[in-house]
Design an enzyme around this catalytic site. Structure first.
Site, PDB file in Angstrom:
ATOM      1  N   GLU A 210       0.835  -1.207   0.000  1.00  0.00           N
ATOM      2  CA  GLU A 210       0.000   0.000   0.000  1.00  0.00           C
ATOM      3  C   GLU A 210       0.868   1.254   0.000  1.00  0.00           C
ATOM      4  O   GLU A 210       2.028   1.217   0.421  1.00  0.00           O
ATOM      5  CB  GLU A 210      -0.897   0.022   1.245  1.00  0.00           C
ATOM      6  CG  GLU A 210      -1.888  -1.118   1.311  1.00  0.00           C
ATOM      7  CD  GLU A 210      -2.685  -1.108   2.608  1.00  0.00           C
ATOM      8  OE1 GLU A 210      -3.844  -1.538   2.591  1.00  0.00           O
ATOM      9  OE2 GLU A 210      -2.139  -0.677   3.646  1.00  0.00           O
ATOM     10  N   LYS A 212       2.519   4.615   1.204  1.00  0.00           N
ATOM     11  CA  LYS A 212       2.927   5.250   2.467  1.00  0.00           C
ATOM     12  C   LYS A 212       2.827   6.754   2.238  1.00  0.00           C
ATOM     13  O   LYS A 212       3.600   7.328   1.479  1.00  0.00           O
ATOM     14  CB  LYS A 212       4.358   4.858   2.840  1.00  0.00           C
ATOM     15  CG  LYS A 212       4.915   5.628   4.039  1.00  0.00           C
ATOM     16  CD  LYS A 212       4.211   5.206   5.314  1.00  0.00           C
ATOM     17  CE  LYS A 212       4.776   5.961   6.518  1.00  0.00           C
ATOM     18  NZ  LYS A 212       4.315   7.371   6.576  1.00  0.00           N
ATOM     19  N   ARG A 232      -2.149   9.514  16.380  1.00  0.00           N
ATOM     20  CA  ARG A 232      -1.367   8.327  16.724  1.00  0.00           C
ATOM     21  C   ARG A 232      -0.962   8.317  18.192  1.00  0.00           C
ATOM     22  O   ARG A 232      -0.698   7.255  18.759  1.00  0.00           O
ATOM     23  CB  ARG A 232      -0.121   8.236  15.848  1.00  0.00           C
ATOM     24  CG  ARG A 232       0.857   9.375  16.006  1.00  0.00           C
ATOM     25  CD  ARG A 232       2.072   9.196  15.117  1.00  0.00           C
ATOM     26  NE  ARG A 232       2.864   8.065  15.530  1.00  0.00           N
ATOM     27  CZ  ARG A 232       3.422   7.193  14.699  1.00  0.00           C
ATOM     28  NH1 ARG A 232       3.267   7.323  13.406  1.00  0.00           N
ATOM     29  NH2 ARG A 232       4.143   6.200  15.152  1.00  0.00           N
ATOM     30  N   GLU A 261      -4.641   7.211   7.563  1.00  0.00           N
ATOM     31  CA  GLU A 261      -3.876   8.457   7.545  1.00  0.00           C
ATOM     32  C   GLU A 261      -4.732   9.543   6.913  1.00  0.00           C
ATOM     33  O   GLU A 261      -5.653   9.258   6.143  1.00  0.00           O
ATOM     34  CB  GLU A 261      -2.581   8.301   6.748  1.00  0.00           C
ATOM     35  CG  GLU A 261      -1.491   7.535   7.473  1.00  0.00           C
ATOM     36  CD  GLU A 261      -0.131   7.722   6.812  1.00  0.00           C
ATOM     37  OE1 GLU A 261       0.507   8.762   7.055  1.00  0.00           O
ATOM     38  OE2 GLU A 261       0.277   6.831   6.062  1.00  0.00           O
ATOM     39  N   PHE A 297      -6.773   2.232   5.922  1.00  0.00           N
ATOM     40  CA  PHE A 297      -6.077   1.004   5.529  1.00  0.00           C
ATOM     41  C   PHE A 297      -6.337  -0.171   6.467  1.00  0.00           C
ATOM     42  O   PHE A 297      -5.819  -1.258   6.250  1.00  0.00           O
ATOM     43  CB  PHE A 297      -4.570   1.238   5.402  1.00  0.00           C
ATOM     44  CG  PHE A 297      -3.915   1.852   6.617  1.00  0.00           C
ATOM     45  CD1 PHE A 297      -3.783   1.149   7.804  1.00  0.00           C
ATOM     46  CD2 PHE A 297      -3.413   3.137   6.554  1.00  0.00           C
ATOM     47  CE1 PHE A 297      -3.169   1.702   8.905  1.00  0.00           C
ATOM     48  CE2 PHE A 297      -2.788   3.707   7.655  1.00  0.00           C
ATOM     49  CZ  PHE A 297      -2.667   2.987   8.834  1.00  0.00           C
ATOM     50  N   ARG A 373       6.827  -2.332  16.817  1.00  0.00           N
ATOM     51  CA  ARG A 373       7.386  -2.274  15.468  1.00  0.00           C
ATOM     52  C   ARG A 373       7.900  -3.668  15.103  1.00  0.00           C
ATOM     53  O   ARG A 373       9.096  -3.926  15.081  1.00  0.00           O
ATOM     54  CB  ARG A 373       8.516  -1.246  15.398  1.00  0.00           C
ATOM     55  CG  ARG A 373       8.047   0.188  15.579  1.00  0.00           C
ATOM     56  CD  ARG A 373       9.166   1.162  15.317  1.00  0.00           C
ATOM     57  NE  ARG A 373       8.792   2.540  15.611  1.00  0.00           N
ATOM     58  CZ  ARG A 373       8.198   3.347  14.755  1.00  0.00           C
ATOM     59  NH1 ARG A 373       7.889   2.914  13.559  1.00  0.00           N
ATOM     60  NH2 ARG A 373       7.916   4.584  15.085  1.00  0.00           N
TER      61      ARG A 373
END
Length: 509
Positions: A210, A212, A232, A261, A297, A373
């Site tokens: 996808e 960014k 966020r 986003e 997303f 992460r």
């Protein structure tokens, strides 16, 4: 429990780099805390008061000058109650009342306690107990598994409350914490990928690639006609983004939690400057300055069905159905599922041609693992970028005389200590940015020496660089190569900055 017990543990945690020893010290303190003390203790040792902002600025705090007490007497509960009163002080005479409360707080504190309180209230408390470390300590102290603690933290969004639940009821109580529409979830994060080919090789063919975007992360909750929006960092911005509320309210569902986003686009559909997007995330006074476009997303909940444990492919199928139709298709993040290498490369080329940063490659089998992460999501950009903490700035010379120019850059210590300096840069700064730095940095001053202003570690800046190299010049043993400023990141906290490990990963052999 006395405040001095917390201060002693904070000092012990800050004095060691061994993660196991840090965790053990924190766990011992948590076991000793009474049920009503867990919330403030966990908040303090994570670096912030339980009350959040208490209405006292750095200048007010540094102006407090009372002699320390000889022996400790403050209890955790008493300090927490006084901070409640500070946070609730407003209106006529509030400045005087705050000074009185601060003098009372500091006047009954020992010298060590004064230093701890000052660092806590000014945001300088970096004793090593960052949220990930504290979550591990909660798991040890409560006997609950790390996975159970981290999942509950993800869904509750607040570590102090998660800790109180774990210590009060163990893993069984944590299991009862579920996703609640209207309560933000900590967002899942992507790790930097070395390249598109490397990300595809690591994750296999079962991926989605996808765009960014050069935008800001949003999480949108809808329950009936009520829509709420968070950043966020889980800061609510609903009142500032009415167009996002209206678009979400028009979706064909009664309840949903969407991840995505948003950014401002120009008339040609290309992204405007990041600052234009962030200008909308204030109080709402500048409503209408630019319109924001959302790009979703992920889907974490839909009409009574929680989806965080479902594989991404299932979540995307439901998201596609929710956003089906010509009028709603623009709300979907562009991308391709299960692409060939050629198709994946075309997505990256399309993103770059449209003015975006790159792509994110995501494992379609992965559940939603917030706040970590991991390797299930990997972001690929043609230029290496890092989010680093500004530790100081040097006064310029030549045409930059009178401006704070060369900034000192720090990477997050993965063991929870102070940010580790990894380089300096004065490149990429426009005259406008230099003026902003010169006007803004003094508000974050922690110390000064001839030519250099040292800052509290609160500002995050995005840096482009060509890589990293081994160096004995900086304490982390690594230095940035050809670093230049891209932009400041008011949407990120120092806890979200890239770690020293991320810098070391860029070493070329």
């Amino acid at each position: 429990m006395l405040l001095s017990d917390v201060v002693t543990t904070s000092a012990a945690v800050g004095a060691t780099r061994a993660r196991r020893e840090k965790t053990a010290a924190l766990a011992d303190l948590l076991r000793a805390a009474a049920p009503g003390e867990v919330l403030p203790v966990v908040a303090w040792l994570s670096g912030t008061p339980r009350q959040g902002r208490i209405g006292t600025g750095w200048r007010t705090l540094t102006a407090v000058d009372v002699p320390p007490a000889g022996t400790p007497s403050w209890t955790v509960q008493e300090v927490d109650e006084l901070l409640d009163e500070l946070a609730g002080t407003a209106g006529e005479g509030s400045a005087r009342r705050r000074r009185e409360l601060l003098n009372r707080l500091y006047g009954a504190a020992t010298a060590d306690e004064q230093r701890f309180l000052h660092r806590l209230l000014t945001g300088e408390l970096r004793q090593g107990a960052l949220e990930g470390l504290m979550a591990d300590a909660v798991a040890v102290a409560s006997g609950a598994g790390q996975a159970a603690v981290r999942r509950a933290f993800m869904l509750s969004g607040r570590l102090p409350e998660t800790a109180a639940t774990a210590l009060g009821g163990g893993e069984g109580a944590l299991a009862e914490i579920g996703l609640r529409v209207g309560r933000p979830v900590r967002p899942m994060l992507a790790s930097p990928g070395d390249s598109l080919d490397a990300a595809l090789a690591a994750l296999g063919t079962g991926v989605v690639v996808e765009y960014k975007l050069d935008g800001a992360r949003i999480q949108v909750h809808r329950a009936g006609d009520e829509v709420r929006v968070w950043t966020r960092t889980l800061r609510e911005i609903t009142a500032a983004v009415p167009e996002l509320v209206e678009l979400t309210r028009a979706l064909p569902c009664s309840a949903a939690v969407l991840d995505g986003e948003t950014l401002a686009l120009d008339d040609d559909g290309r992204p405007r400057a990041f600052q234009d997007t962030m200008s909308r995330f204030g109080s709402g006074d500048d409503e209408g300055a630019v319109l924001l476009s959302p790009f979703f997303f992920d889907l974490l909940h839909l009409d009574g069905r929680d989806l965080v444990d479902e594989p991404l492919e299932t979540r995307l199928e439901l998201l596609s159905g929710l956003l089906a139709g010509e009028d709603r298709a623009p709300l979907r993040m562009p991308g391709v599922r299960r692409p060939t290498p050629e198709q994946a490369a075309a997505v990256l080329d399309g993103a770059l041609d449209a003015g975006h940063e790159g792509v994110v490659v995501k494992d379609l089998a992965a559940p939603y693992a917030a706040g970590r992460r991991g390797k299930a999501w990997q972001k690929v950009k043609p230029v290496h970028t890092l989010d680093l903490v500004v530790l100081g700035a040097e006064w310029g010379y030549g045409r930059r005389t009178g401006s704070l120019s060369n900034i000192h850059l720090g990477a997050r210590d993965p063991d929870g200590g102070e940010p580790v300096m990894v380089g300096k840069t004065f490149k990429g700064m426009t005259d406008e940015l230099l003026a902003w730095q010169t006007g803004t940095f003094p508000r974050y001053a922690r110390a000064e020496e001839p030519g250099v202003l040292y800052l509290r570690p609160e500002l995050v800046v995005e840096i482009a660089l060509d890589g990293a190299q081994r160096s004995s010049r900086y304490p982390g043993g690594v230095a940035l190569r050809f670093a230049r400023v891209l932009r400041y990141r008011p949407d990120k906290t120092p806890a979200e900055a890239d770690s020293l490990d991320a810098v070391r990963a860029l070493l070329s052999g």
